[in-house]
Enzyme design. Structure first.
Site, short mmCIF file in Angstrom:
data_model
loop_
_atom_site.label_atom_id
_atom_site.label_comp_id
_atom_site.label_asym_id
_atom_site.label_seq_id
_atom_site.Cartn_x
_atom_site.Cartn_y
_atom_site.Cartn_z
N ASN A 44 1.20 -1.14 0.01
CA ASN A 44 -0.15 -0.25 0.14
C ASN A 44 0.33 1.52 -0.35
O ASN A 44 0.03 2.56 0.35
CB ASN A 44 -0.82 -0.25 1.17
CG ASN A 44 -2.01 -1.26 1.34
OD1 ASN A 44 -2.15 -1.12 -0.01
ND2 ASN A 44 -1.46 -1.92 2.30
N SER A 176 -11.50 -0.14 0.65
CA SER A 176 -9.78 -1.46 0.69
C SER A 176 -9.84 -2.78 -0.04
O SER A 176 -8.98 -2.78 -0.97
CB SER A 176 -9.70 -1.27 2.18
OG SER A 176 -10.52 -1.78 2.45
N ASP A 201 -13.72 6.59 6.61
CA ASP A 201 -12.04 6.51 6.38
C ASP A 201 -11.38 6.47 5.29
O ASP A 201 -12.02 6.16 4.81
CB ASP A 201 -12.16 4.55 7.18
CG ASP A 201 -10.27 3.83 7.17
OD1 ASP A 201 -9.60 4.26 6.61
OD2 ASP A 201 -10.51 3.13 8.05
N HIS A 204 -6.92 4.68 2.48
CA HIS A 204 -6.56 4.44 0.77
C HIS A 204 -7.07 5.91 -0.04
O HIS A 204 -7.08 5.25 -1.13
CB HIS A 204 -7.43 3.35 0.41
CG HIS A 204 -7.39 2.09 1.05
ND1 HIS A 204 -5.75 0.98 0.67
CD2 HIS A 204 -8.06 1.79 1.66
CE1 HIS A 204 -6.39 0.74 1.71
NE2 HIS A 204 -7.42 0.44 2.39
N LYS A 235 -0.11 3.98 4.69
CA LYS A 235 -0.13 3.08 3.19
C LYS A 235 0.64 4.77 2.17
O LYS A 235 1.77 4.71 2.12
CB LYS A 235 -1.80 3.25 2.96
CG LYS A 235 -2.01 2.31 4.04
CD LYS A 235 -3.63 1.94 3.26
CE LYS A 235 -4.42 1.27 4.70
NZ LYS A 235 -3.52 -0.12 4.91
C1 LIG Z 1 -9.77 0.79 5.29
C2 LIG Z 1 -8.71 0.77 6.62
N1 LIG Z 1 -9.23 1.30 7.71
C3 LIG Z 1 -8.26 0.96 8.34
C4 LIG Z 1 -6.45 0.36 8.36
C5 LIG Z 1 -6.41 0.39 9.59
O1 LIG Z 1 -4.88 1.05 8.91
P1 LIG Z 1 -2.93 0.43 9.94
O2 LIG Z 1 -2.66 -0.30 8.96
O3 LIG Z 1 -2.33 1.96 9.97
O4 LIG Z 1 -3.86 0.21 11.46
C6 LIG Z 1 -6.60 -0.42 7.13
C7 LIG Z 1 -5.22 -0.89 6.76
O5 LIG Z 1 -5.47 -2.42 6.38
C8 LIG Z 1 -7.71 -0.18 5.87
O6 LIG Z 1 -7.73 -0.55 5.00
#
Ligand SMILES: Cc1ncc(COP(=O)(O)O)c(C=O)c1O
Length: 399
Positions: A44, A176, A201, A204, A235
């Site tokens: 990512n 995601s 969120d 991405h 990411k």
């Molecule tokens: C949509 C989404 N939210 C939250 C996360 C979690 O983020 P982090 O890897 O910083 O804990 C991810 C990562 O995999 C994600 O794809």
């Protein structure tokens, strides 16, 4: 043998039978291992910043100034100047009024929804929302409803029929696993009509969409007090950690109530400094962000799939065994792709997930797309073949 060992062995047998085993395989380090590099379309690291020397220099300087760890919770002695600097950079990049950094994106989601939930709250989650948000909603003690994916009529019905005094709608700006975009502007209008808070969120989105500022900014929703963004620093920002972006009032509420902020050691200073540097680079080098869109369009055209909303190209392949076989075939040809199987996706809809990073050349993207198309054609979908009947071309080969 103890009951737990027996149970663990049973669980493992089921995983093996269903083709659902996952492994934490060590990433091939081309310098250390002296192997020819795999072309990585699985990570990512959308902007290729995780190996940028400027991020490394910022991280090292922060270690020298603040230490390798934050040493304590942010509300004890774990806040350093780099945390506030990062929060300011995130606001500048995204147009948010205020930001609060967490130790991961997962922790940011748990902290936010936990602090917003409780009795009297309805949380409406898109059915394709990330696992961290599902866990967050469950832990929040709110009533939880699932909405069909990006279905605005279903969202309206859920909001119109609610009995709770407060509602929170939770979406991803760019999903995601599916890689598609949420209808943010329409969802925000519905939320305003029904006095609900919209949580987006942008794991991405930030660094990729809206010229790097994210999809909420692109939709004209940045800085609104009824729209809250969560982000990951791991990411496009090439670092580690997470953040919530919202009003100053919300930030004060989180500092005082978000359990993953209060009861967690602060984000490592090195990660905070690296992510700050990434925010500055994104603003200063728009060509990086543009390269993601260009590569995403090339990849989609080469694979014969629909153009992605961001960097994620998602290809439905059906059975987990087929996804694994195609991913293994591609790896043997030097191409690394994501292989998403249940529970990351529903049963029967395993997917290959390819990311169009900014630092891939046109030749690399075309080469990758060619390998993927060939591998898909070589390993036909057994279900589709069966549905097409015994005369279907290649059915014998699939067996
Ligand atoms: C949509 C989404 N939210 C939250 C996360 C979690 O983020 P982090 O890897 O910083 O804990 C991810 C990562 O995999 C994600 O794809």
């Amino acid at each position: 043998m103890g009951a737990t060992t027996e149970w663990l062995e049973g669980r493992e047998r089921v995983r093996i039978q269903r083709g659902l085993v996952r492994e934490d395989t060590v990433r091939v380090d081309t310098v250390r291992d002296g192997k020819s590099p795999l072309l990585d379309l699985a990570s990512n690291d959308y902007l290729g910043l995780s190996t940028d020397p400027r991020l490394a220099a910022a991280a090292i300087a922060a270690i020298h100034r603040h230490g390798t760890g934050a040493r304590a919770s942010r509300v004890v002695t774990g806040t350093s100047a780099v945390h506030h600097e990062l929060e300011q950079e995130l606001c500048t990049l995204t147009g948010a009024e205020s930001a609060l950094a967490f130790s991961s994106g997962y922790a940011a989601n748990l902290g936010l929804l936990g602090a917003l939930g409780g009795p009297g709250t309805l949380m409406v989650l898109d059915e394709h929302i990330h696992a961290s948000l599902i866990d967050a909603a469950r832990l929040s003690r709110a009533e939880v409803a699932t909405c069909a994916h990006s279905d605005l009529a279903a969202l309206r019905a859920l909001l119109a029929g609610r009995t709770q005094p407060r509602a929170v709608v939770v979406l991803e700006s760019v999903y995601s696993v599916l890689g598609d975009a949420a209808p943010l502007a329409e969802a925000a209008r519905l939320c305003r009509e029904f006095d609900a808070l919209l949580v987006v969120d942008e794991a991405h989105g930030i660094g990729v969409t809206g010229g790097g500022a994210g999809s909420v900014h692109a939709a004209g929703l940045a800085g609104r007090d009824d729209v809250v963004v969560t982000a990951t620093l791991s990411k496009a920002l090439g670092a580690q950690g997470g953040a919530v972006l919202g009003s100053a009032l919300l930030r004060r509420h989180l500092v005082n109530t978000a359990r993953t902020f209060i009861f967690d050691t602060g984000l490592a200073p090195a990660a905070a400094a690296a992510a700050s540097e990434a925010c500055r680079i994104i603003a200063a080098e728009p060509e990086r962000v543009a390269a993601v869109s260009r590569n995403a369009a090339l990849l989609a055209a080469g694979c014969g799939t629909e153009a992605a909303a961001g960097a994620v190209q998602s290809i439905r392949v059906g059975a987990p065994e087929r996804a694994l076989a195609i991913a293994a075939r591609l790896q043997s040809q030097g191409l690394l792709v994501g292989c998403f199987r249940p529970p990351s996706v529903p049963d029967g809809v395993s997917r290959l997930r390819l990311t169009a990073r900014a630092d891939l050349s046109t030749e690399q993207v075309r080469h990758a797309a060619g390998l993927v198309s060939t591998a898909l054609a070589e390993q036909p979908d057994a279900d589709e073949q069966a549905a097409a009947g015994p005369g279907a071309a290649g059915a014998g080969e699939a067996a």
